[in-house]
Write a protein that holds these residues in place. Structure first.
Motif, PDB file in Angstrom:
ATOM      1  N   ARG A  69     -15.277  -4.416   2.930  1.00 24.07           N
ATOM      2  CA  ARG A  69     -14.339  -3.361   2.530  1.00 24.07           C
ATOM      3  C   ARG A  69     -13.874  -3.452   1.083  1.00 24.07           C
ATOM      4  O   ARG A  69     -13.572  -2.434   0.473  1.00 24.07           O
ATOM      5  CB  ARG A  69     -13.103  -3.389   3.448  1.00 24.07           C
ATOM      6  CG  ARG A  69     -13.410  -3.040   4.907  1.00 24.07           C
ATOM      7  CD  ARG A  69     -12.195  -2.466   5.585  1.00 24.07           C
ATOM      8  NE  ARG A  69     -11.727  -1.277   4.934  1.00 24.07           N
ATOM      9  CZ  ARG A  69     -10.456  -0.896   4.894  1.00 24.07           C
ATOM     10  NH1 ARG A  69      -9.528  -1.619   5.497  1.00 24.07           N
ATOM     11  NH2 ARG A  69     -10.100   0.194   4.273  1.00 24.07           N
ATOM     12  N   GLU A  81      -9.402  -4.501 -12.819  1.00 22.85           N
ATOM     13  CA  GLU A  81      -9.225  -5.223 -14.092  1.00 22.85           C
ATOM     14  C   GLU A  81     -10.100  -6.478 -14.143  1.00 22.85           C
ATOM     15  O   GLU A  81     -10.629  -6.830 -15.199  1.00 22.85           O
ATOM     16  CB  GLU A  81      -7.741  -5.559 -14.278  1.00 22.85           C
ATOM     17  CG  GLU A  81      -6.919  -4.290 -14.565  1.00 22.85           C
ATOM     18  CD  GLU A  81      -5.421  -4.522 -14.527  1.00 22.85           C
ATOM     19  OE1 GLU A  81      -4.920  -5.069 -13.511  1.00 22.85           O
ATOM     20  OE2 GLU A  81      -4.739  -4.167 -15.505  1.00 22.85           O
ATOM     21  N   ILE A 134       0.695  -7.395  -3.465  1.00 22.32           N
ATOM     22  CA  ILE A 134       1.971  -6.701  -3.622  1.00 22.32           C
ATOM     23  C   ILE A 134       3.096  -7.459  -2.911  1.00 22.32           C
ATOM     24  O   ILE A 134       4.238  -7.483  -3.375  1.00 22.32           O
ATOM     25  CB  ILE A 134       1.850  -5.246  -3.101  1.00 22.32           C
ATOM     26  CG1 ILE A 134       0.804  -4.488  -3.941  1.00 22.32           C
ATOM     27  CG2 ILE A 134       3.190  -4.517  -3.161  1.00 22.32           C
ATOM     28  CD1 ILE A 134       0.350  -3.162  -3.356  1.00 22.32           C
ATOM     29  N   ALA A 146      -6.489  -9.359   3.739  1.00 22.00           N
ATOM     30  CA  ALA A 146      -5.621  -8.691   2.752  1.00 22.00           C
ATOM     31  C   ALA A 146      -6.468  -7.951   1.725  1.00 22.00           C
ATOM     32  O   ALA A 146      -6.041  -7.720   0.594  1.00 22.00           O
ATOM     33  CB  ALA A 146      -4.725  -9.713   2.070  1.00 22.00           C
ATOM     34  N   ILE A 167      10.276  -9.990  -7.472  1.00 22.51           N
ATOM     35  CA  ILE A 167      10.268 -10.961  -8.572  1.00 22.51           C
ATOM     36  C   ILE A 167      11.006 -10.419  -9.804  1.00 22.51           C
ATOM     37  O   ILE A 167      11.108  -9.209 -10.010  1.00 22.51           O
ATOM     38  CB  ILE A 167       8.824 -11.379  -8.962  1.00 22.51           C
ATOM     39  CG1 ILE A 167       7.974 -10.166  -9.358  1.00 22.51           C
ATOM     40  CG2 ILE A 167       8.170 -12.174  -7.851  1.00 22.51           C
ATOM     41  CD1 ILE A 167       6.585 -10.534  -9.880  1.00 22.51           C
ATOM     42  N   GLY A 209      -6.454  -5.470  -5.631  1.00 22.65           N
ATOM     43  CA  GLY A 209      -5.343  -5.580  -6.586  1.00 22.65           C
ATOM     44  C   GLY A 209      -4.592  -6.883  -6.462  1.00 22.65           C
ATOM     45  O   GLY A 209      -4.948  -7.755  -5.664  1.00 22.65           O
ATOM     46  N   ALA A 237      -6.785  -9.294  -1.870  1.00 27.59           N
ATOM     47  CA  ALA A 237      -5.741  -9.162  -2.893  1.00 27.59           C
ATOM     48  C   ALA A 237      -5.487 -10.524  -3.551  1.00 27.59           C
ATOM     49  O   ALA A 237      -5.577 -11.566  -2.901  1.00 27.59           O
ATOM     50  CB  ALA A 237      -4.457  -8.617  -2.266  1.00 27.59           C
ATOM     51  N   MET A 297       1.373 -12.007 -15.065  1.00 30.43           N
ATOM     52  CA  MET A 297       0.475 -11.244 -15.961  1.00 30.43           C
ATOM     53  C   MET A 297      -0.202 -12.165 -16.963  1.00 30.43           C
ATOM     54  O   MET A 297      -1.410 -12.061 -17.207  1.00 30.43           O
ATOM     55  CB  MET A 297       1.256 -10.134 -16.666  1.00 30.43           C
ATOM     56  CG  MET A 297       1.509  -8.965 -15.733  1.00 30.43           C
ATOM     57  SD  MET A 297       2.352  -7.611 -16.512  1.00 30.43           S
ATOM     58  CE  MET A 297       4.047  -8.004 -16.162  1.00 30.43           C
ATOM     59  N   GLN A 337      -8.171   7.439  -7.144  1.00 29.86           N
ATOM     60  CA  GLN A 337      -9.366   6.600  -6.998  1.00 29.86           C
ATOM     61  C   GLN A 337     -10.614   7.422  -7.340  1.00 29.86           C
ATOM     62  O   GLN A 337     -10.645   8.628  -7.098  1.00 29.86           O
ATOM     63  CB  GLN A 337      -9.492   6.098  -5.556  1.00 29.86           C
ATOM     64  CG  GLN A 337      -8.372   5.174  -5.131  1.00 29.86           C
ATOM     65  CD  GLN A 337      -8.502   4.744  -3.678  1.00 29.86           C
ATOM     66  OE1 GLN A 337      -9.531   4.938  -3.037  1.00 29.86           O
ATOM     67  NE2 GLN A 337      -7.443   4.160  -3.164  1.00 29.86           N
TER      68      GLN A 337
HETATM   69  N1  CO8 Z   1      -1.564  -6.623  -1.809  1.00 31.47           N
HETATM   70  C1  CO8 Z   1      -1.254  -7.148  -0.611  1.00 31.47           C
HETATM   71  N2  CO8 Z   1      -1.822  -6.779   0.530  1.00 31.47           N
HETATM   72  C2  CO8 Z   1      -2.762  -5.817   0.481  1.00 31.47           C
HETATM   73  C3  CO8 Z   1      -3.139  -5.210  -0.725  1.00 31.47           C
HETATM   74  C4  CO8 Z   1      -2.502  -5.667  -1.921  1.00 31.47           C
HETATM   75  N3  CO8 Z   1      -2.835  -5.193  -3.139  1.00 31.47           N
HETATM   76  N4  CO8 Z   1      -4.073  -4.282  -0.463  1.00 31.47           N
HETATM   77  C5  CO8 Z   1      -4.278  -4.303   0.854  1.00 31.47           C
HETATM   78  N5  CO8 Z   1      -3.481  -5.220   1.429  1.00 31.47           N
HETATM   79  C6  CO8 Z   1      -3.395  -5.560   2.856  1.00 31.47           C
HETATM   80  C7  CO8 Z   1      -2.551  -4.539   3.612  1.00 31.47           C
HETATM   81  O1  CO8 Z   1      -1.186  -4.812   3.463  1.00 31.47           O
HETATM   82  C8  CO8 Z   1      -3.076  -4.741   5.007  1.00 31.47           C
HETATM   83  O2  CO8 Z   1      -2.477  -5.899   5.542  1.00 31.47           O
HETATM   84  P1  CO8 Z   1      -1.941  -5.909   7.097  1.00 31.47           P
HETATM   85  O3  CO8 Z   1      -3.198  -5.693   7.919  1.00 31.47           O
HETATM   86  O4  CO8 Z   1      -1.359  -7.272   7.239  1.00 31.47           O
HETATM   87  O5  CO8 Z   1      -0.989  -4.788   7.209  1.00 31.47           O
HETATM   88  C9  CO8 Z   1      -4.543  -5.041   4.823  1.00 31.47           C
HETATM   89  O6  CO8 Z   1      -4.682  -5.472   3.453  1.00 31.47           O
HETATM   90  C10 CO8 Z   1      -5.418  -3.828   5.023  1.00 31.47           C
HETATM   91  O7  CO8 Z   1      -4.929  -2.801   4.208  1.00 31.47           O
HETATM   92  P2  CO8 Z   1      -4.553  -1.332   4.759  1.00 31.47           P
HETATM   93  O8  CO8 Z   1      -4.110  -1.424   6.193  1.00 31.47           O
HETATM   94  O9  CO8 Z   1      -3.609  -0.702   3.800  1.00 31.47           O
HETATM   95  O10 CO8 Z   1      -5.985  -0.654   4.721  1.00 31.47           O
HETATM   96  P3  CO8 Z   1      -6.314   0.888   4.463  1.00 31.47           P
HETATM   97  O11 CO8 Z   1      -7.752   1.044   4.721  1.00 31.47           O
HETATM   98  O12 CO8 Z   1      -5.375   1.772   5.187  1.00 31.47           O
HETATM   99  O13 CO8 Z   1      -6.022   1.101   2.877  1.00 31.47           O
HETATM  100  C11 CO8 Z   1      -6.106   0.519   0.548  1.00 31.47           C
HETATM  101  C12 CO8 Z   1      -6.766   0.389   1.926  1.00 31.47           C
HETATM  102  C13 CO8 Z   1      -6.193   1.967   0.064  1.00 31.47           C
HETATM  103  C14 CO8 Z   1      -6.861  -0.380  -0.418  1.00 31.47           C
HETATM  104  C15 CO8 Z   1      -4.630   0.117   0.659  1.00 31.47           C
HETATM  105  O14 CO8 Z   1      -4.556  -1.154   1.298  1.00 31.47           O
HETATM  106  C16 CO8 Z   1      -3.927   0.011  -0.650  1.00 31.47           C
HETATM  107  O15 CO8 Z   1      -3.545   1.026  -1.217  1.00 31.47           O
HETATM  108  N6  CO8 Z   1      -3.722  -1.234  -1.145  1.00 31.47           N
HETATM  109  C17 CO8 Z   1      -2.940  -1.483  -2.352  1.00 31.47           C
HETATM  110  C18 CO8 Z   1      -3.752  -1.177  -3.573  1.00 31.47           C
HETATM  111  C19 CO8 Z   1      -2.915  -1.351  -4.814  1.00 31.47           C
HETATM  112  O16 CO8 Z   1      -1.904  -0.717  -5.008  1.00 31.47           O
HETATM  113  N7  CO8 Z   1      -3.357  -2.234  -5.715  1.00 31.47           N
HETATM  114  C20 CO8 Z   1      -2.707  -2.508  -6.972  1.00 31.47           C
HETATM  115  C21 CO8 Z   1      -1.723  -3.606  -6.832  1.00 31.47           C
HETATM  116  S1  CO8 Z   1      -0.783  -3.884  -8.318  1.00 31.47           S
HETATM  117  C22 CO8 Z   1      -1.867  -4.678  -9.345  1.00 31.47           C
HETATM  118  O17 CO8 Z   1      -2.990  -4.976  -9.016  1.00 31.47           O
HETATM  119  C23 CO8 Z   1      -1.374  -5.020 -10.731  1.00 31.47           C
HETATM  120  C24 CO8 Z   1      -2.038  -6.289 -11.260  1.00 31.47           C
HETATM  121  C25 CO8 Z   1      -1.426  -6.898 -12.501  1.00 31.47           C
HETATM  122  C26 CO8 Z   1       0.099  -6.823 -12.601  1.00 31.47           C
HETATM  123  C27 CO8 Z   1       0.784  -8.057 -12.100  1.00 31.47           C
HETATM  124  C28 CO8 Z   1       2.314  -7.828 -12.219  1.00 31.47           C
HETATM  125  C29 CO8 Z   1       3.160  -8.990 -11.792  1.00 31.47           C
END
Ligand code: CO8
Length: 260
Positions: free
Chosen positions: A60, A114, A68, A24, A74, A65, A27, A83, A167
């Motif tokens: 990687r 963060e 999600i 993941a 929620i 983050g 994450a 938070m 990014q």
């Molecule tokens: N949460 C859950 N799963 C994730 C996350 C994440 N943040 N990031 C990646 N994953 C998982 C994907 O779902 C995927 O899982 P699966 O293989 O089961 O489908 C696996 O990791 C690999 O990811 P991708 O297939 O998407 O890989 P790519 O190379 O295509 O993309 C990225 C990589 C660009 C990093 C893409 O995964 C992405 O955009 N991830 C999300 C990044 C993001 O938006 N982060 C911010 C999240 S919000 C946050 O951090 C706020 C924190 C504080 C607030 C709390 C409020 C309650």
């Protein structure tokens, strides 16, 4: 406490906490946040630990983050709790009495960036990518991104990242002062460990006071901050390491610090 989502290793006074959910992209789910708090608390309490390194498993991601999948449905009260728990552990990292280095080996997005911002020093791999993509999810940063990021890189650049959701690569992160150093991916951990080992050999109390003075002076008026510095520096004169450091200098030899 044993961990499902972290690795915790101690060697030569350096604790390495590795986010370990590579499938993941490391994450952060609520369990990982709890485990991180425990690992940080252990690092504070164990006197043998002098420096902490945070990094991510796999090649990687540091942390992509907050998880999600754990947030989609929620309620605001639950979001607030997630938070608050995140803020609690990040403030613990930021104010703990030992240096903390983030070795950012890949994606450091949202909560991942963060976490790195709460560390004292950030080293990055050339492959690292930083960003605040929360806006693309319909939210805003919630673990200090709107506060620590502008304090570190300035309001204009922080707004570009937070409002735009884009990014930046390690080179740009270095240019704007978001990271201290950039290394080829295969050298990041070795170079981080080298710096951590150096810090582990320096006077522990003086390191604690330096961190304290910078942290608590940062949000104070210059006069108040200067008084904080004076008090922190004066406290160093209570230590064996101050006596040894100055004696060794005058005797033209290497100091033998004892950490007290
Ligand atoms: N949460 C859950 N799963 C994730 C996350 C994440 N943040 N990031 C990646 N994953 C998982 C994907 O779902 C995927 O899982 P699966 O293989 O089961 O489908 C696996 O990791 C690999 O990811 P991708 O297939 O998407 O890989 P790519 O190379 O295509 O993309 C990225 C990589 C660009 C990093 C893409 O995964 C992405 O955009 N991830 C999300 C990044 C993001 O938006 N982060 C911010 C999240 S919000 C946050 O951090 C706020 C924190 C504080 C607030 C709390 C409020 C309650």
């Amino acid at each position: 406490m044993s961990y499902n989502n972290l690795l915790f290793e101690v060697e030569g006074g350096v604790a390495t906490i590795t986010f370990n959910r590579p499938k993941a992209l490391n994450a952060m789910n609520p369990e990982t946040t709890r485990e991180l708090k425990d690992a940080v608390t252990r690092s504070i309490e164990d006197e043998a630990i002098r420096v902490v390194v945070l990094t991510g498993a796999g090649d990687r991601a540091f942390v992509a983050g907050a998880d999600i999948s754990a947030m989609q449905d929620i309620a605001p009260s639950e979001a607030m709790r997630i938070m608050e728990n995140g803020h609690e552990v990040l403030r613990l990292i930021e104010t703990m009495p030992k240096p903390v280095i983030a070795a950012v080996n890949g994606f450091a997005l949202g909560g991942g960036m963060e976490i790195s911002l709460a560390c004292d020093i950030r080293f990055a791999s050339e492959k690292a990518l930083f960003g605040a993509p929360e806006i693309l999810l319909g939210i805003i940063p919630g673990w200090g991104g709107t506060q620590r990021l502008p304090r570190l890189i300035g309001i204009g650049l922080a707004k570009e990242l937070v409002l735009g959701g884009g990014q930046i690569d390690a080179k740009r992160a270095y240019e704007i002062g978001l990271v201290n150093r950039v290394y080829p991916p295969d050298q990041l951990i070795a170079e981080t460990n080298k710096f951590a080992a150096k810090l582990a050999g320096l006077p522990a109390f003086a390191l604690k006071m330096a961190k304290c003075s910078i942290n608590f002076g940062a949000d104070a008026s210059l006069d108040t901050a200067n008084r904080i510095e004076i008090a922190c520096c004066a406290e160093c004169f209570s230590t064996q390491d101050q006596k040894e450091g100055m004696k060794a200098f005058l005797e033209k030899r290497k100091p033998a610090f004892v950490g007290r």
